[in-house]
Design a protein around this motif. Structure first.
Motif, PDB file in Angstrom:
ATOM      1  N   ASN A 137       6.274  15.774   0.030  1.00 27.71           N
ATOM      2  CA  ASN A 137       6.841  14.988   1.324  1.00 27.71           C
ATOM      3  C   ASN A 137       7.841  14.277   0.797  1.00 27.71           C
ATOM      4  O   ASN A 137       7.383  13.160   0.030  1.00 27.71           O
ATOM      5  N   ARG A 138       9.060  14.645   1.118  1.00 29.12           N
ATOM      6  CA  ARG A 138      10.381  13.972   0.437  1.00 29.12           C
ATOM      7  C   ARG A 138      10.251  12.323   0.834  1.00 29.12           C
ATOM      8  O   ARG A 138      10.808  11.622   0.041  1.00 29.12           O
ATOM      9  N   ASN A 139       9.604  11.892   1.739  1.00 35.63           N
ATOM     10  CA  ASN A 139       9.535  10.572   2.285  1.00 35.63           C
ATOM     11  C   ASN A 139       8.610   9.722   1.189  1.00 35.63           C
ATOM     12  O   ASN A 139       9.038   8.610   1.261  1.00 35.63           O
ATOM     13  N   ASP A 140       8.067  10.434   0.684  1.00 38.01           N
ATOM     14  CA  ASP A 140       7.096   9.673  -0.515  1.00 38.01           C
ATOM     15  C   ASP A 140       7.578   9.808  -1.952  1.00 38.01           C
ATOM     16  O   ASP A 140       6.958   9.450  -2.708  1.00 38.01           O
ATOM     17  N   ILE A 141       8.804  10.347  -2.272  1.00 38.14           N
ATOM     18  CA  ILE A 141       9.335  10.616  -3.366  1.00 38.14           C
ATOM     19  C   ILE A 141      10.790  10.054  -3.586  1.00 38.14           C
ATOM     20  O   ILE A 141      11.539  10.011  -2.495  1.00 38.14           O
ATOM     21  N   VAL A 182      21.975  18.241  -9.359  1.00 38.63           N
ATOM     22  CA  VAL A 182      20.927  17.268  -8.823  1.00 38.63           C
ATOM     23  C   VAL A 182      21.558  16.769  -7.501  1.00 38.63           C
ATOM     24  O   VAL A 182      20.577  16.678  -6.635  1.00 38.63           O
ATOM     25  N   ASP A 183      22.639  17.013  -7.294  1.00 40.57           N
ATOM     26  CA  ASP A 183      23.240  16.455  -5.677  1.00 40.57           C
ATOM     27  C   ASP A 183      22.561  17.082  -4.854  1.00 40.57           C
ATOM     28  O   ASP A 183      22.122  16.587  -3.649  1.00 40.57           O
ATOM     29  N   ASP A 184      22.036  18.349  -4.783  1.00 48.82           N
ATOM     30  CA  ASP A 184      21.609  18.975  -3.586  1.00 48.82           C
ATOM     31  C   ASP A 184      19.853  18.554  -3.501  1.00 48.82           C
ATOM     32  O   ASP A 184      19.545  19.002  -2.442  1.00 48.82           O
ATOM     33  N   GLU A 185      19.692  17.905  -4.398  1.00 50.84           N
ATOM     34  CA  GLU A 185      18.136  17.608  -4.311  1.00 50.84           C
ATOM     35  C   GLU A 185      18.006  16.116  -3.585  1.00 50.84           C
ATOM     36  O   GLU A 185      16.516  15.703  -3.376  1.00 50.84           O
ATOM     37  N   GLY A 186      18.920  15.266  -3.439  1.00 47.59           N
ATOM     38  CA  GLY A 186      18.665  14.106  -2.614  1.00 47.59           C
ATOM     39  C   GLY A 186      19.753  13.326  -2.710  1.00 47.59           C
ATOM     40  O   GLY A 186      20.647  12.991  -3.599  1.00 47.59           O
ATOM     41  N   LYS A 242       0.874  -1.335  -0.106  1.00 51.94           N
ATOM     42  CA  LYS A 242      -0.029  -0.124  -0.004  1.00 51.94           C
ATOM     43  C   LYS A 242       1.040   1.294   0.086  1.00 51.94           C
ATOM     44  O   LYS A 242       0.673   2.112  -0.925  1.00 51.94           O
ATOM     45  N   GLN A 243       2.113   1.305   0.828  1.00 53.37           N
ATOM     46  CA  GLN A 243       2.926   2.358   0.749  1.00 53.37           C
ATOM     47  C   GLN A 243       3.721   2.602  -0.583  1.00 53.37           C
ATOM     48  O   GLN A 243       3.736   3.540  -1.032  1.00 53.37           O
ATOM     49  N   PHE A 244       3.778   1.283  -1.097  1.00 60.63           N
ATOM     50  CA  PHE A 244       4.464   1.211  -2.401  1.00 60.63           C
ATOM     51  C   PHE A 244       3.731   1.979  -3.438  1.00 60.63           C
ATOM     52  O   PHE A 244       4.226   2.587  -4.289  1.00 60.63           O
ATOM     53  N   THR A 245       2.644   1.852  -3.580  1.00 62.60           N
ATOM     54  CA  THR A 245       1.706   2.438  -4.599  1.00 62.60           C
ATOM     55  C   THR A 245       1.537   3.915  -4.225  1.00 62.60           C
ATOM     56  O   THR A 245       1.108   4.638  -5.303  1.00 62.60           O
TER      57      THR A 245
END
Length: 387
Positions: free
Chosen positions: A189-193, A213-217, A114-117
């Motif tokens: 929410n970065r936790n979901d991306i 891009v390094d600063d973004e994640g 469910k979290q995966f979707t």
């Protein structure tokens, strides 16, 4: 004619070809099995797998479960017979624990699914090479999962006969791709991306993308194109695979203080030292080279991290030598170049320009991309004039 063709099928060369194809197929499946084995498994899968092993072990040790149906009482009756092996209390406890592990694992897997979707995957895909149209998003969906949204940066219309005709236009597309990524990340929410990068692009654009891009994640996943895979190639993720221990060695490292320095890295192919000398006359060269040059020995995340750390230490050394501008020449796989760009600290290190290689051009390195730094906010194209 048919008889001759049938006879040819049984020649020694044909048999050797079939054997070689079968061996390659077996090696390919073996590599995929190894990658699956070393990939991090979810806790739910762990519980189901080891719970099943525990149940099988108790059964093999002598646990026999009998289930009888009694029509008069209309109920199921279970009995345990352990006379032939493991003591009853141990076998029964192992069996129950194994079943509980399986049930708990299944529940965890349902929750994770469910979290995966819900999870979004932002895929930044670069296309800069004609003839490779294998869908990267399908591979990412299969290996990473989630709802994949592709941010496509395609500069192939600016490439003619292998040369980039309008580097300024291509660079703007690269910068716009990073801007699109930022817009999609805004307010989320970065936790979901999950952020994923992959593709094939000229070295300067790949390097500068790593910087941007390094600063973004910090935990983004990276894919590269495996040219040697069966079927003409396939996308592969850079994983925690076996590190062969091969590293960069400084084959030429001047120690004098100078305002400009060429830093060359030979990872997949040797850089063109003659072309470097003609493009950058009078500028000293620091050359770092792999012991074994290879285009297919970079699939280990640990190895790429180690190479990036070596690169960073050399940059620090050049900074300590009061170098003001570093001219970068890199021959390496796309993912390696991207990770080298990620490690480049544009706030603390000297200004840098990463160059494009054109073998038949004069100069051999006709243009490059200046990296954003403390004195420059955006990347820009820098042209060099031939002799």
């Amino acid at each position: 004619m048919i008889t001759a063709w049938a006879h040819a099928l049984h020649t020694e060369d044909y048999r050797e070809g079939i054997i070689w194809m079968l061996l390659k197929e077996l090696l390919s499946w073996g590599r995929k099995l190894l990658e699956w084995y070393i990939r991090p498994k979810s806790f739910g899968v762990f519980l189901v797998s080891y719970g099943a092993l525990l149940v099988l072990a108790t059964l093999a040790g002598g646990l026999v479960v009998g289930i009888n149906y009694t029509s008069d009482a209309t109920h199921l009756q279970a009995s345990v017979d352990t006379s032939g092996g493991t003591p009853g209390w141990m076998a029964g406890a192992g069996f129950v624990v194994g079943v509980l592990m399986i049930l708990t694992g299944v529940c965890i897997n349902v929750y994770e699914r469910k979290q995966f979707t819900r999870r979004r995957v932002l895929l930044l895909e670069h296309k800069g090479l004609h003839g490779i149209d294998s869908p990267l998003d399908a591979v990412v969906r299969q290996t990473v999962g989630g709802n994949v949204e592709t941010i496509l940066v395609d500069i192939r219309e600016n490439i003619h006969e292998g040369r980039i005709t309008q580097p300024e236009v291509a660079l703007q597309k690269v910068v716009d791709g990073r801007g699109d990524l930022l817009r999609r990340l805004g307010g989320q929410n970065r936790n979901d991306i999950e952020i994923v990068y992959g593709g094939l692009m000229p070295v300067p654009f790949t390097f500068v993308t790593g910087c941007l891009v390094d600063d973004e994640g910090g935990g983004l996943k990276i894919f590269d194109w495996d040219r040697l895979a069966l079927g003409g190639g396939e996308w592969r993720q850079i994983l925690s695979a076996r590190d062969d221990g091969d590293r960069l060695d400084p084959v030429l490292a001047p120690s004098e203080n100078t305002d400009h320095m060429v830093l060359a890295l030979s990872v997949s192919y040797p850089v063109d030292e003659v072309g470097i000398a003609s493009t950058f006359p009078g500028i000293p060269l620091t050359h770092m080279r792999m012991n074994e040059l290879s285009s297919n020995a970079h699939w280990s995340l640990e190895k790429q991290s180690a190479l990036a750390e070596q690169f960073l230490q050399m940059l620090k050394k050049l900074s300590a030598q009061q170098v003001k501008t570093i001219h970068l020449v890199i021959a390496a796989p796309n993912s390696v170049v991207f990770n080298l760009g990620r490690i480049y600290d544009r706030r603390l290190l000297p200004a840098a320009i990463i160059y494009q290689y054109e073998r038949s051009n004069n100069p051999t390195y006709p243009w490059g991309v200046s990296i954003p730094s403390h004195a420059q906010q955006l990347p820009a194209i820098v042209h060099r004039v031939g002799n």
